[in-house]
Design an enzyme around this catalytic site. Structure first.
Site, mmCIF file in Angstrom:
data_model
loop_
_atom_site.group_PDB
_atom_site.id
_atom_site.type_symbol
_atom_site.label_atom_id
_atom_site.label_comp_id
_atom_site.label_asym_id
_atom_site.label_seq_id
_atom_site.Cartn_x
_atom_site.Cartn_y
_atom_site.Cartn_z
ATOM 1 N N ARG A 1 -8.386 -1.273 4.335
ATOM 2 C CA ARG A 1 -7.317 0.525 4.026
ATOM 3 C C ARG A 1 -6.527 -0.678 3.871
ATOM 4 N NH1 ARG A 1 -6.227 4.349 7.187
ATOM 5 N NH2 ARG A 1 -5.053 4.706 5.832
ATOM 6 N N ARG B 1 0.778 15.049 13.253
ATOM 7 C CA ARG B 1 0.804 14.953 11.666
ATOM 8 C C ARG B 1 1.032 15.843 10.871
ATOM 9 N NH1 ARG B 1 -1.078 9.153 9.714
ATOM 10 N NH2 ARG B 1 0.885 9.015 8.266
ATOM 11 N N LYS C 1 0.812 -1.314 -0.015
ATOM 12 C CA LYS C 1 0.171 0.164 0.053
ATOM 13 C C LYS C 1 0.745 1.475 -0.063
ATOM 14 C CE LYS C 1 -1.586 1.458 3.862
ATOM 15 N NZ LYS C 1 -1.431 3.264 3.691
ATOM 16 N N ASN C 2 2.051 1.406 0.891
ATOM 17 C CA ASN C 2 2.748 2.633 1.031
ATOM 18 C C ASN C 2 3.774 2.684 0.413
ATOM 19 O OD1 ASN C 2 0.980 3.282 3.426
ATOM 20 N ND2 ASN C 2 2.445 2.403 4.625
ATOM 21 N N CYS D 1 -4.379 12.624 13.262
ATOM 22 C CA CYS D 1 -5.512 11.680 12.922
ATOM 23 C C CYS D 1 -5.233 10.550 14.141
ATOM 24 C CB CYS D 1 -4.979 10.473 11.611
ATOM 25 S SG CYS D 1 -3.315 9.924 11.941
ATOM 26 N N ASP E 1 5.146 0.676 11.951
ATOM 27 C CA ASP E 1 3.731 0.823 10.845
ATOM 28 C C ASP E 1 3.937 -1.457 11.611
ATOM 29 O OD1 ASP E 1 3.113 2.023 10.253
ATOM 30 O OD2 ASP E 1 4.103 1.600 8.428
HETATM 31 N N1 EPU Z 1 6.547 14.646 10.799
HETATM 32 C C1 EPU Z 1 6.618 16.695 11.259
HETATM 33 N N2 EPU Z 1 6.785 17.088 9.430
HETATM 34 C C2 EPU Z 1 6.848 16.856 8.614
HETATM 35 C C3 EPU Z 1 6.281 15.106 8.495
HETATM 36 C C4 EPU Z 1 7.032 14.620 9.041
HETATM 37 O O1 EPU Z 1 6.900 16.673 11.530
HETATM 38 O O2 EPU Z 1 6.311 17.409 7.920
HETATM 39 C C5 EPU Z 1 7.324 13.682 11.579
HETATM 40 C C6 EPU Z 1 5.928 13.265 11.573
HETATM 41 O O3 EPU Z 1 5.005 13.753 12.573
HETATM 42 C C7 EPU Z 1 6.694 11.778 12.285
HETATM 43 C C8 EPU Z 1 7.821 11.752 11.855
HETATM 44 O O4 EPU Z 1 8.331 12.723 11.046
HETATM 45 O O5 EPU Z 1 6.639 12.059 13.749
HETATM 46 C C9 EPU Z 1 8.057 10.210 10.525
HETATM 47 O O6 EPU Z 1 6.310 10.392 9.695
HETATM 48 P P1 EPU Z 1 6.810 10.251 8.020
HETATM 49 O O7 EPU Z 1 7.044 12.061 7.621
HETATM 50 O O8 EPU Z 1 7.541 9.378 7.815
HETATM 51 O O9 EPU Z 1 5.390 9.385 7.922
HETATM 52 P P2 EPU Z 1 4.123 9.143 7.211
HETATM 53 O O10 EPU Z 1 5.166 9.734 5.673
HETATM 54 O O11 EPU Z 1 3.383 10.309 7.061
HETATM 55 C C10 EPU Z 1 4.567 6.974 6.177
HETATM 56 C C11 EPU Z 1 3.632 6.128 5.961
HETATM 57 C C12 EPU Z 1 3.102 6.021 7.333
HETATM 58 C C13 EPU Z 1 4.476 4.710 8.614
HETATM 59 C C14 EPU Z 1 5.334 6.336 8.243
HETATM 60 C C15 EPU Z 1 6.015 6.222 8.755
HETATM 61 C C16 EPU Z 1 2.471 6.338 4.173
HETATM 62 C C17 EPU Z 1 1.160 6.256 3.643
HETATM 63 N N3 EPU Z 1 2.427 6.486 5.135
HETATM 64 O O12 EPU Z 1 3.760 8.209 6.635
HETATM 65 O O13 EPU Z 1 2.180 4.617 7.193
HETATM 66 O O14 EPU Z 1 3.641 5.073 9.703
HETATM 67 O O15 EPU Z 1 5.568 6.519 6.793
HETATM 68 O O16 EPU Z 1 7.259 5.086 8.251
HETATM 69 O O17 EPU Z 1 3.333 5.936 3.657
HETATM 70 C C18 EPU Z 1 0.418 3.363 7.829
HETATM 71 O O18 EPU Z 1 0.617 2.681 7.012
HETATM 72 O O19 EPU Z 1 -0.441 2.568 8.653
HETATM 73 C C19 EPU Z 1 1.056 4.370 8.235
HETATM 74 C C20 EPU Z 1 0.538 4.460 8.903
#
Ligand code: EPU
Length: 431
Positions: free
Chosen positions: A408, A131, A22-23, A126, A316
């Site tokens: 999902r 986030r 998915k990701n 969320c 995850d």
């Molecule tokens: N963060 C910030 N600022 C930003 C972006 C991120 O502070 O602008 C923080 C987040 O709050 C968090 C950390 O950085 O504390 C890491 O967040 P990241 O950006 O890596 O997460 P994401 O891209 O929003 C993806 C996956 C998540 C997975 C995370 C970490 C997808 C669609 N989502 O989220 O997957 O947990 O990376 O590996 O790829 C799931 O599939 O259930 C899921 C939540």
């Protein structure tokens, strides 16, 4: 609303085919906005998030077609989808859609890079934490975009095009790296990303972009260099296997004391989780076919883990590993360092009789020899599957509510588990 009824106690034995990730699928699909040619994605999982993203992208002008099932193809085989954004007809991503799937916020990058502007709703918080998207916006600003927030929307503009730049992420972010890669691919000049995410899904996106004609070096490492090009072409790409789905079933097998072959799973994507599983007493064998996970008879040993960006233990899989530890012979500490609020499963696991105490960013799990089936409620995708794992090992019947969270991210969950001997039934709201 559908529910899942599970009667626990059966060990899982058999073969589980691992679906496309998915990701990885989500950013790969979003990358189709970068070109007016056709991007073909194979092995796309049949998931609610994928269907929703198809709808979101079609609002921006993406035409799509889905190949029908082929002779001899399994019912659950991944789909092949052709996506063509010949013309972007709308650069606005509305709140109603972005709030339903956070990853759709990432359309900001290709819309901005290709059209010079985008108006995309802020996704909001969320279940797993606040986030924010500040680092995604920082990367776009470094590439020359002007960013304003207007009535809950990010208004990004770069009418003269984006320019390559040095971007240093103060914190590893998967979404930030995806966004920066897509934007930099069409920027003028060279971009260097420092402290980039190294997750396999980032590498998968970079692989597709390279097939489309992007010039990217170092993807999968923490410094990535991108030489921007004026336009990108179409390409064909196969979505990589879902390491989180594989890790989830690996824990389910260890929890129930079974023997499963996770077909297509790759050990190199799951090293930290497999190490923890082995320490807990499971046997892991990697082969061409996939990963074989066994735990025959021996006790589950307690193991401490702490989540971290790849190649660390994935956030995850934290909830699923906690489910496993609720039956360990001893006390384990599970520390969550990525998301501040990702312990929503603790209260629900307690309903099975699990003993878990929260201490700041850690959960202290005191293993119990027996869990008892219970009605439980899912709160987010990974939390809900941890309840399924616990229910598979609990004595008696459990009912998992709010199954839409599972839909999902887990393709054909009941079918995959039932085929391995689990007693799992979906009860549709009409039944
Ligand atoms: N963060 C910030 N600022 C930003 C972006 C991120 O502070 O602008 C923080 C987040 O709050 C968090 C950390 O950085 O504390 C890491 O967040 P990241 O950006 O890596 O997460 P994401 O891209 O929003 C993806 C996956 C998540 C997975 C995370 C970490 C997808 C669609 N989502 O989220 O997957 O947990 O990376 O590996 O790829 C799931 O599939 O259930 C899921 C939540």
């Amino acid at each position: 609303m559908d529910r899942i009824r599970i009667v626990g106690g059966n060990p899982l034995n058999g073969v589980i085919p691992i679906s496309g990730a998915k990701n990885a699928a989500l950013p790969l699909m979003i990358a189709s906005l970068l070109t007016d040619r056709t991007v073909t994605l194979e092995n796309l999982p049949r998931l609610a998030d994928v269907s929703l993203l198809v709808r979101i992208l079609s609002n921006h002008g993406v035409d799509y077609s889905i190949d029908g099932r082929r002779q001899g193809e399994e019912q659950d085989a991944g789909q092949t989808v052709h996506m063509t954004a010949r013309e972007i007809v709308d650069t606005v991503a509305p709140y109603e859609l972005v709030s339903r799937m956070r990853a759709s916020f990432w359309v900001v990058a290709p819309l901005l890079a290709r059209c010079g502007e985008a108006r995309v709703s802020l996704p909001g918080g969320c279940a797993i934490g606040t986030r924010p998207v500040d680092l995604l916006l920082m990367a776009l600003e470094r590439l020359g975009a002007s960013i304003e927030i207007d009535a809950g929307y990010v208004v990004a503009k770069a009418h003269k095009g984006l320019r390559g730049a040095e971007v240093t992420f103060p914190k590893v972010t998967v979404g930030g790296t995806h966004v920066a890669l897509m934007a930099a691919a069409l920027a003028q000049g060279t971009t260097v990303l420092h402290n980039a995410a190294r997750e396999p899904e980032v590498l998968d996106l970079a692989d597709l972009l390279v097939k489309m004609g992007a010039r990217i070096r170092g993807a999968g490492q923490s410094v990535i260099e991108i030489d921007g090009v004026a336009r990108l072409n179409g390409a064909k790409h196969r979505v990589l296997p879902d390491r989180i789905e594989a890790g989830t079933y690996a824990m389910a097998a260890a929890m129930t004391g079974g023997d499963v072959m996770l077909q297509g799973a790759k050990a190199e994507h799951l090293k930290a989780a497999l190490d923890a599983l082995e320490q807990s007493g499971a046997t892991v064998d990697a082969s061409e076919e996939g990963l074989r996970i066994r735990r025959n008879g021996g006790p589950i040993r307690p193991v401490d883990i702490s989540t971290a960006p790849f190649p660390g233990f994935p956030t995850d899989l934290q909830a699923q590993f906690m489910a496993l530890m609720t039956r360990a012979k001893g006390v384990s500490r599970i520390t969550e360092t990525i998301f501040e609020n990702r312990f929503m499963h603790v209260q629900e696991l307690a309903r099975f009789g699990a003993q878990i105490r929260l201490e700041g960013d850690s959960a202290i799990v005191e293993g119990r020899p027996v869990l008892k089936g219970a009605p439980v409620m899912a709160t987010d995708l990974r939390a809900s599957v941890s309840l399924v794992i616990a229910a598979l090992a609990a004595e008696g019947e459990s009912m998992v509510q709010r199954v839409y969270h599972l839909d999902r991210g887990f393709e054909a969950l009941e079918r995959k588990l039932s085929r391995c001997g689990a007693d799992v039934t979906r009860i549709s709201s009409g039944d």
